[in-house]
Scaffold this active site. Structure first.
Site, mmCIF file in Angstrom:
data_model
loop_
_atom_site.group_PDB
_atom_site.id
_atom_site.type_symbol
_atom_site.label_atom_id
_atom_site.label_comp_id
_atom_site.label_asym_id
_atom_site.label_seq_id
_atom_site.Cartn_x
_atom_site.Cartn_y
_atom_site.Cartn_z
ATOM 1 N N HIS A 135 0.925 -1.391 -0.109
ATOM 2 C CA HIS A 135 -0.045 0.208 0.035
ATOM 3 C C HIS A 135 0.772 1.148 0.071
ATOM 4 O O HIS A 135 0.396 1.919 -0.634
ATOM 5 C CB HIS A 135 -0.857 0.182 1.218
ATOM 6 N N LYS A 170 -17.298 -8.068 8.367
ATOM 7 C CA LYS A 170 -17.046 -9.249 9.190
ATOM 8 C C LYS A 170 -15.424 -9.525 8.644
ATOM 9 O O LYS A 170 -14.697 -9.089 7.745
ATOM 10 C CB LYS A 170 -17.587 -10.498 8.721
ATOM 11 N N ARG A 215 -1.644 -6.290 -8.350
ATOM 12 C CA ARG A 215 -0.912 -6.932 -7.704
ATOM 13 C C ARG A 215 -0.709 -8.341 -8.620
ATOM 14 O O ARG A 215 0.325 -8.670 -8.957
ATOM 15 C CB ARG A 215 -1.555 -7.445 -6.538
ATOM 16 N N SER A 222 -3.506 -7.699 3.157
ATOM 17 C CA SER A 222 -3.789 -7.709 4.319
ATOM 18 C C SER A 222 -4.291 -8.881 4.839
ATOM 19 O O SER A 222 -4.046 -9.260 6.080
ATOM 20 C CB SER A 222 -4.685 -6.511 4.413
#
Lengths: 175, 175, 175, 175, 175, 175
Positions: free
Chosen positions: A17, A41, A90, A128
């Site tokens: 990032h 969630k 990516r 992440s």
């Protein structure tokens, strides 16, 4: 002034990032890293914490601002006076989603451009969710996130006890 | 002695898994089929049951061991004295995940090699989630799993009643 | 009479679905749009509502029928006397799933053919989950769904209050 | 003794190749790097030169042999007493070709295993055609190939004069 | 002044190219459309003709310049004082090549950024090779290229006689 | 009468082609297998020979016709009174090309439908170029092509002598 918005969940921010945000400052006079504020969630850190971790990560780059937002992305982009959405690409499988995002956003707001930068190959494997998985299992994520994020992860999982990762990408449930 | 670990969820084991494990014995003196022990949502069988179904499936292959593990995969690989992670590649979309797994694991433990074997085209369409979906709807999975796994699935869904599949891959929610 | 079944969740129907159903009438004398009836998480509309929205959407096309079904898709196809499953291909990442569906269904019922039509590039970015996300955030989906579906979405989210989207594809959690 | 064959054109050998060959020695007692000997269009170096460059590149690794071969790959693998074909996977688009190779070779010789190792991300962008293109235009390929290969490339293009690259991947003709 | 280079073969320029060049002017003060000047097999138009067709196509956009170049792309980018390479992403399979280009160019010149813009879905199917194929067979390419390019194609193939297309993408040799 | 055209080069016909043609007869009253007649580089058999091999391969299927064609595919489809183009999808990487073909053909002739059938997994690895490569090297292609095609290949390469394959897919030049 050319403004661009770099949106995401940033749960937590990682080196991939940061690399994209810094490189985007060459194209834009101001880069707004925009943290999506809704609860989802599997979210590890609150939006306030995610913003704080980002602010520390880009503290040396005055043309990078950190903010939070909700609602439709294109509405936020217009509201802050930006004309572009910045995305880091990516790997292959990113592309289909990015493509769909780009076309849908263009339909919703034809004036807003989507600009893709290709992630450095050093960071190609970092997401992440991988960071969360490795950290939750006590693995070393110091090559993936800055030291202050690493500390926040350790505190989080120490406090939480051993609840296990929210994803198991490194083993793969899809067998 | 060359040892390799073949990790997964194996919920349940199917012919594609068995084919990879057996072929891996040509490369390794011992192949440890390692069942990830954490509870995940959508898991059909307990880790003990998954281990038992695997043990019966590879009973004729003395160089294939079955075990369960938790924590970080690379830690487990080192702990059992293996130097390689074995993975079966099934189709295109597998590759991105496998690639990310391989690079992340190599960062975490540079000494551990990831070895990919390409799934036989006879088994190319089989995944545990397809097996679960078809079996839960009363479909015939005898071409996908050994007889003892087929029986376990039938018992499971008979006991469970008609709760429906955890996934609907054969219809696709993504429309 | 050549009958084909076009299965899906249709939550809600969008212009991409309607385009595929209409084009399929050139290949089949009757096209049955078959709505999967089971409750799934993240479903917006009941199966009855989804069927009703579809019926209105294809009201001008007498050779398109709308129905609901449960259980194994190939069993339903046989039960209605059809010999083919119709699928719209949208983008690359669709293909792996479609491929697996096609091969698995062929194993379960070798007589049933899977016929793929390529989605018009005008509709390439539309999926039901994008429609739900944009509509839930108050975005304009009038280029994605017919007016009566647009109204149903507005009513739904007005009644529901501001609960946020079930997915955030336009921001991407996978960062 | 476990023998594996690592086949290719190696025109010229680059760091990605060397990495795969060395890593393969952990799985095999002997790794035979097998240079395809037929003349192909766009070949830069003769098979003798390609073998010599490889031999120098792996001189410190006694368990890696270099050889040349013609004819069907599986016939060569059997002839040298190996049981496996070693392949380095580089990026997504490699996979389809690798998959087809693996299945076809398995049909031709079911006893021969195809073993895939995932290329280190440091070398992910390197291919022999990129090396040839950059070198032919006077670019610096010292991060892609060992010094002796770099020298051979410079000599080649000095002797050849400015005939231009055989490919233009870095600009892309496919626009 | 922010300068970007949009490199390619442009044989011939089509609406997808023009769309990318115009959109890039929002990010850059000057966009240099750089035509690769070397002769390649299957090239239809000389570099002078390709430059002329481009110049006419972007005549209304004073911040878009057209130029020709040879040699290494990153050398050219530096020479004209630009800091970025602009690329249009069309479809999935583009991405692997773009990714390799981006990483290789970054290794050769770390200061130069690669910026990707996603092609409008209206132009998603257009490539220069498709234009050449359709035009060579007398098909109507007026939805793919501007009128003056259409005329140049007709003149070219009228003069050339019926030599057939250089590619047969619309039939596919890869069957 | 519903007519569909199944176009290709068929150099030579293989079991994958025959499977698609036969399955297409369930959707169409007449299937025209249309052999592209232009000379291309790397073509093994003349168009007359390719047509003859196809006619023998589908001799038992009276609703399958074999023909040759030149020019634009959509013009041929209209000329024979068909409304659809039939394509077999083999693997992932096929899809991008098929997608481009489908959209371009729809632009050229909106009335013509493109219908995709997914190749049986038994034939997933077979392409005409693989057949040519294996046969040219003396490999056994009896699982890929009918006996009369196998004989034609043997005769061809016996007469030709040892000139080597036109492609080397099974070794891969792209290393």
């Amino acid at each position: 002034m050319r403004k661009g918005v770099y949106p995401g969940t940033f749960d937590p921010v990682h080196y991939g990032h940061i690399d994209i945000a810094i490189r985007a400052t060459r194209l834009f006079d101001e880069v707004i890293v925009a943290v999506y504020e809704r609860s989802q969630k599997n979210i590890l850190f609150s939006v306030e914490k995610r913003v704080a971790l980002l602010e520390e990560a880009v503290a040396d780059h005055p043309r990078i601002k950190v903010a939070q937002f909700g609602g439709l992305l294109v509405d936020y982009v217009k509201q802050v006076g930006a004309f572009a959405i910045i995305r880091g690409l990516r790997v292959f499988s990113d592309f289909e989603l990015e493509f769909r995002m780009a076309i849908t956003n263009r339909r919703l707001a034809p004036d807003i451009e989507v600009v893709n930068l290709i992630t450095d190959e050093k960071h190609i494997h970092i997401s992440s969710s991988t960071v969360r998985e490795v950290a939750s299992l006590g693995g070393n994520v110091s090559s993936m996130v800055p030291p202050h994020v690493n500390r926040a992860l350790k505190e989080h999982f120490a406090r939480l006890g051993d609840d296990g990762p929210d994803s198991v990408d490194l083993i793969s449930l899809r067998d």
